[in-house]
Design a protein around this motif. Structure first.
Motif, PDB file in Angstrom:
ATOM      1  N   VAL A  26       0.841  -1.202   0.000  1.00  0.00           N
ATOM      2  CA  VAL A  26       0.000   0.000   0.000  1.00  0.00           C
ATOM      3  C   VAL A  26       0.874   1.250   0.000  1.00  0.00           C
ATOM      4  O   VAL A  26       0.596   2.219  -0.724  1.00  0.00           O
ATOM      5  N   GLN A  27       1.937   1.240   0.776  1.00  0.00           N
ATOM      6  CA  GLN A  27       2.845   2.389   0.812  1.00  0.00           C
ATOM      7  C   GLN A  27       3.467   2.671  -0.546  1.00  0.00           C
ATOM      8  O   GLN A  27       3.794   3.826  -0.863  1.00  0.00           O
ATOM      9  N   LYS A  28       3.618   1.618  -1.363  1.00  0.00           N
ATOM     10  CA  LYS A  28       4.193   1.784  -2.688  1.00  0.00           C
ATOM     11  C   LYS A  28       3.129   2.068  -3.759  1.00  0.00           C
ATOM     12  O   LYS A  28       3.446   2.093  -4.944  1.00  0.00           O
ATOM     13  N   GLY A  29       1.885   2.246  -3.326  1.00  0.00           N
ATOM     14  CA  GLY A  29       0.843   2.660  -4.252  1.00  0.00           C
ATOM     15  C   GLY A  29      -0.028   1.557  -4.818  1.00  0.00           C
ATOM     16  O   GLY A  29      -0.779   1.775  -5.768  1.00  0.00           O
ATOM     17  N   ALA A  30       0.060   0.359  -4.242  1.00  0.00           N
ATOM     18  CA  ALA A  30      -0.780  -0.745  -4.698  1.00  0.00           C
ATOM     19  C   ALA A  30      -2.089  -0.780  -3.919  1.00  0.00           C
ATOM     20  O   ALA A  30      -2.194  -0.241  -2.813  1.00  0.00           O
ATOM     21  N   LYS A  31      -3.075  -1.428  -4.505  1.00  0.00           N
ATOM     22  CA  LYS A  31      -4.284  -1.808  -3.778  1.00  0.00           C
ATOM     23  C   LYS A  31      -4.143  -3.291  -3.449  1.00  0.00           C
ATOM     24  O   LYS A  31      -3.661  -4.070  -4.281  1.00  0.00           O
ATOM     25  N   VAL A  32      -4.567  -3.670  -2.238  1.00  0.00           N
ATOM     26  CA  VAL A  32      -4.286  -5.026  -1.765  1.00  0.00           C
ATOM     27  C   VAL A  32      -5.563  -5.723  -1.327  1.00  0.00           C
ATOM     28  O   VAL A  32      -6.349  -5.165  -0.548  1.00  0.00           O
ATOM     29  N   ALA A  33      -5.768  -6.921  -1.838  1.00  0.00           N
ATOM     30  CA  ALA A  33      -6.832  -7.800  -1.358  1.00  0.00           C
ATOM     31  C   ALA A  33      -6.247  -8.656  -0.242  1.00  0.00           C
ATOM     32  O   ALA A  33      -5.386  -9.506  -0.493  1.00  0.00           O
ATOM     33  N   LEU A  34      -6.687  -8.399   0.983  1.00  0.00           N
ATOM     34  CA  LEU A  34      -6.166  -9.086   2.161  1.00  0.00           C
ATOM     35  C   LEU A  34      -6.922 -10.392   2.360  1.00  0.00           C
ATOM     36  O   LEU A  34      -8.142 -10.390   2.496  1.00  0.00           O
ATOM     37  N   VAL A  35      -6.208 -11.489   2.410  1.00  0.00           N
ATOM     38  CA  VAL A  35      -6.821 -12.811   2.545  1.00  0.00           C
ATOM     39  C   VAL A  35      -6.279 -13.492   3.789  1.00  0.00           C
ATOM     40  O   VAL A  35      -5.057 -13.584   3.980  1.00  0.00           O
ATOM     41  N   ASP A  36      -7.167 -13.972   4.634  1.00  0.00           N
ATOM     42  CA  ASP A  36      -6.754 -14.700   5.830  1.00  0.00           C
ATOM     43  C   ASP A  36      -7.964 -15.462   6.355  1.00  0.00           C
ATOM     44  O   ASP A  36      -9.114 -15.130   6.034  1.00  0.00           O
ATOM     45  N   ILE A  37      -7.707 -16.447   7.191  1.00  0.00           N
ATOM     46  CA  ILE A  37      -8.798 -17.218   7.787  1.00  0.00           C
ATOM     47  C   ILE A  37      -9.379 -16.505   9.008  1.00  0.00           C
ATOM     48  O   ILE A  37     -10.484 -16.822   9.439  1.00  0.00           O
ATOM     49  N   GLU A  40     -10.437 -10.972  12.470  1.00  0.00           N
ATOM     50  CA  GLU A  40      -9.886  -9.981  13.385  1.00  0.00           C
ATOM     51  C   GLU A  40      -8.516  -9.499  12.923  1.00  0.00           C
ATOM     52  O   GLU A  40      -8.214  -8.299  12.941  1.00  0.00           O
ATOM     53  N   GLY A  41      -7.692 -10.436  12.500  1.00  0.00           N
ATOM     54  CA  GLY A  41      -6.371 -10.072  12.000  1.00  0.00           C
ATOM     55  C   GLY A  41      -6.453  -9.218  10.752  1.00  0.00           C
ATOM     56  O   GLY A  41      -5.673  -8.271  10.567  1.00  0.00           O
ATOM     57  N   LEU A  42      -7.392  -9.542   9.868  1.00  0.00           N
ATOM     58  CA  LEU A  42      -7.574  -8.737   8.658  1.00  0.00           C
ATOM     59  C   LEU A  42      -7.966  -7.305   8.997  1.00  0.00           C
ATOM     60  O   LEU A  42      -7.483  -6.353   8.377  1.00  0.00           O
ATOM     61  N   GLN A  43      -8.847  -7.162   9.968  1.00  0.00           N
ATOM     62  CA  GLN A  43      -9.275  -5.822  10.369  1.00  0.00           C
ATOM     63  C   GLN A  43      -8.088  -5.017  10.895  1.00  0.00           C
ATOM     64  O   GLN A  43      -7.958  -3.817  10.597  1.00  0.00           O
ATOM     65  N   GLU A  44      -7.235  -5.649  11.668  1.00  0.00           N
ATOM     66  CA  GLU A  44      -6.058  -4.970  12.197  1.00  0.00           C
ATOM     67  C   GLU A  44      -5.104  -4.563  11.078  1.00  0.00           C
ATOM     68  O   GLU A  44      -4.562  -3.449  11.077  1.00  0.00           O
ATOM     69  N   THR A  45      -4.892  -5.460  10.132  1.00  0.00           N
ATOM     70  CA  THR A  45      -4.021  -5.133   9.003  1.00  0.00           C
ATOM     71  C   THR A  45      -4.594  -3.985   8.189  1.00  0.00           C
ATOM     72  O   THR A  45      -3.865  -3.076   7.769  1.00  0.00           O
ATOM     73  N   ALA A  46      -5.897  -4.010   7.965  1.00  0.00           N
ATOM     74  CA  ALA A  46      -6.544  -2.940   7.207  1.00  0.00           C
ATOM     75  C   ALA A  46      -6.364  -1.593   7.890  1.00  0.00           C
ATOM     76  O   ALA A  46      -6.105  -0.574   7.236  1.00  0.00           O
ATOM     77  N   SER A  47      -6.465  -1.568   9.206  1.00  0.00           N
ATOM     78  CA  SER A  47      -6.280  -0.324   9.951  1.00  0.00           C
ATOM     79  C   SER A  47      -4.862   0.206   9.806  1.00  0.00           C
ATOM     80  O   SER A  47      -4.643   1.420   9.697  1.00  0.00           O
ATOM     81  N   LEU A  48      -3.903  -0.686   9.779  1.00  0.00           N
ATOM     82  CA  LEU A  48      -2.505  -0.291   9.666  1.00  0.00           C
ATOM     83  C   LEU A  48      -2.127   0.096   8.242  1.00  0.00           C
ATOM     84  O   LEU A  48      -1.315   1.009   8.028  1.00  0.00           O
ATOM     85  N   ALA A  49      -2.700  -0.606   7.269  1.00  0.00           N
ATOM     86  CA  ALA A  49      -2.330  -0.368   5.871  1.00  0.00           C
ATOM     87  C   ALA A  49      -3.082   0.809   5.261  1.00  0.00           C
ATOM     88  O   ALA A  49      -2.549   1.507   4.394  1.00  0.00           O
ATOM     89  N   GLY A  50      -4.314   1.020   5.699  1.00  0.00           N
ATOM     90  CA  GLY A  50      -5.158   2.062   5.117  1.00  0.00           C
ATOM     91  C   GLY A  50      -6.385   1.430   4.489  1.00  0.00           C
ATOM     92  O   GLY A  50      -6.297   0.801   3.432  1.00  0.00           O
ATOM     93  N   LYS A  51      -7.518   1.584   5.148  1.00  0.00           N
ATOM     94  CA  LYS A  51      -8.720   0.856   4.747  1.00  0.00           C
ATOM     95  C   LYS A  51      -9.209   1.202   3.348  1.00  0.00           C
ATOM     96  O   LYS A  51      -9.854   0.379   2.686  1.00  0.00           O
ATOM     97  N   GLN A  53      -7.475   1.488   0.752  1.00  0.00           N
ATOM     98  CA  GLN A  53      -6.631   0.858  -0.264  1.00  0.00           C
ATOM     99  C   GLN A  53      -6.709  -0.667  -0.261  1.00  0.00           C
ATOM    100  O   GLN A  53      -6.027  -1.307  -1.050  1.00  0.00           O
ATOM    101  N   VAL A  54      -7.536  -1.228   0.616  1.00  0.00           N
ATOM    102  CA  VAL A  54      -7.572  -2.684   0.745  1.00  0.00           C
ATOM    103  C   VAL A  54      -9.006  -3.201   0.745  1.00  0.00           C
ATOM    104  O   VAL A  54      -9.955  -2.456   0.976  1.00  0.00           O
ATOM    105  N   SER A  55      -9.116  -4.486   0.459  1.00  0.00           N
ATOM    106  CA  SER A  55     -10.378  -5.203   0.660  1.00  0.00           C
ATOM    107  C   SER A  55     -10.087  -6.409   1.535  1.00  0.00           C
ATOM    108  O   SER A  55      -8.971  -6.932   1.555  1.00  0.00           O
ATOM    109  N   LEU A  56     -11.095  -6.852   2.280  1.00  0.00           N
ATOM    110  CA  LEU A  56     -10.930  -7.937   3.235  1.00  0.00           C
ATOM    111  C   LEU A  56     -11.666  -9.179   2.753  1.00  0.00           C
ATOM    112  O   LEU A  56     -12.834  -9.092   2.353  1.00  0.00           O
ATOM    113  N   HIS A  57     -10.978 -10.309   2.814  1.00  0.00           N
ATOM    114  CA  HIS A  57     -11.555 -11.560   2.334  1.00  0.00           C
ATOM    115  C   HIS A  57     -11.220 -12.674   3.326  1.00  0.00           C
ATOM    116  O   HIS A  57     -10.065 -13.104   3.412  1.00  0.00           O
TER     117      HIS A  57
END
Length: 263
Positions: A26-37, A40-51, A53-57
């Motif tokens: 995200v810092q380098k200008g990408a959009k990221v699809a966050l994937v995890d089982i 809660e962890g995805l929500q934390e990552t989204a908060s840190l990366a920038g909501k 710029q990301v989608s949660l799956h």
């Protein structure tokens, strides 16, 4: 493939290496699809990366039917998909082959190998439509040299290595680049996520080595992807063991066994 303005899928994005990869992408200008089982962890990552710029799956990558639906979900969120980083993985309990239950063996293979395979098979048709795209599969230094008590982990990561190298050979001449990544000892929470206790004071992969921060490891990985490298070794330990194993495989394995016995 430069990641700026690209849509990248990262598995295991809810913590550790996957989280750091997502933040730096995200810092380098990408959009990221966050994937995890774990949501809660995805929500934390989204908060840190920038909501924005990301989608949660929330996806169990060992479920092939669910993984097959993921490309459509990512495209619905971002309009396209340009790359996947198959980072999700688990280690096994530190148990020898003769004593390890088949259920544990199957779980390690399902997450590390089949999860990677399902992601590749699901996304490759879409990646081939893009002007440029990339597949990066995270193996391990355990994928080219075995560690006692982690034989099936190493076997699963060796399978990822060969799968990735085979993909490279098949996709030469297409718009899809392929990179296999071999991290050494990196400061992540893979043991906690794998519900594994360490033998003594260190993991097998950490024995006798200086642990690399997840931040530095992620930077090395992303640089390798952007440079379209065939193979990326992450950390001095991975580089040293790769050299030693090429020079004398038996000597390299004996060295690992000796270090493990001191733990």
């Amino acid at each position: 493939m430069k990641v700026t303005n690209k849509v990248i899928v990262v598995t295991g994005a809810g913590s550790g290496m996957g989280r750091e990869l997502s933040i730096q992408l995200v810092q380098k200008g990408a959009k990221v699809a966050l994937v995890d089982i774990q949501e809660e962890g995805l929500q934390e990552t989204a908060s840190l990366a920038g909501k924005d710029q990301v989608s949660l799956h929330v996806v169990n990558i060992t479920d092939r039917d669910t993984v097959n639906q993921l490309p459509a979900e990512v495209i619905a969120s971002h309009g396209a998909v340009d790359g996947i980083i198959n980072n999700a993985g688990i280690i096994q309990p530190f148990v020898d082959v003769k004593d390890l239950d088949y259920a544990v063996i199957e779980q390690v293979m399902n997450v590390n190998f089949y999860g990677t395979l399902y992601m590749v098979k699901a996304f490759l048709p879409e990646l081939l439509k893009r002007p440029e795209a990339h597949i990066a599969n995270v193996s391990s230094m355990g994928g080219f040299i075995p560690f006692p008590g982690q034989t099936f982990y190493s076997a699963s990561k060796a399978a990822v290595k060969i799968l990735t190298e085979g993909l490279y050979s098949e996709l030469k001449g297409t718009t899809v680049g392929v990179t296999v990544i071999h991290p050494g000892a990196v400061n992540t929470n893979i043991m906690k996520n794998s519900d594994v206790q360490s033998p003594g004071s260190a993991t097998a992969a950490e024995a006798g080595s200086k642990i690399l921060s997840a931040e530095k490891a992620a930077a090395i990985m992303i640089d390798g992807i952007e440079r379209n490298k065939y193979r990326v070794l992450v950390g001095k330990d991975a580089t040293m063991l790769d050299y030693l194993y090429r020079f004398n495989p038996k000597m390299a394995v004996d060295l690992i066994v000796k270090k493990m016995k001191k733990m």
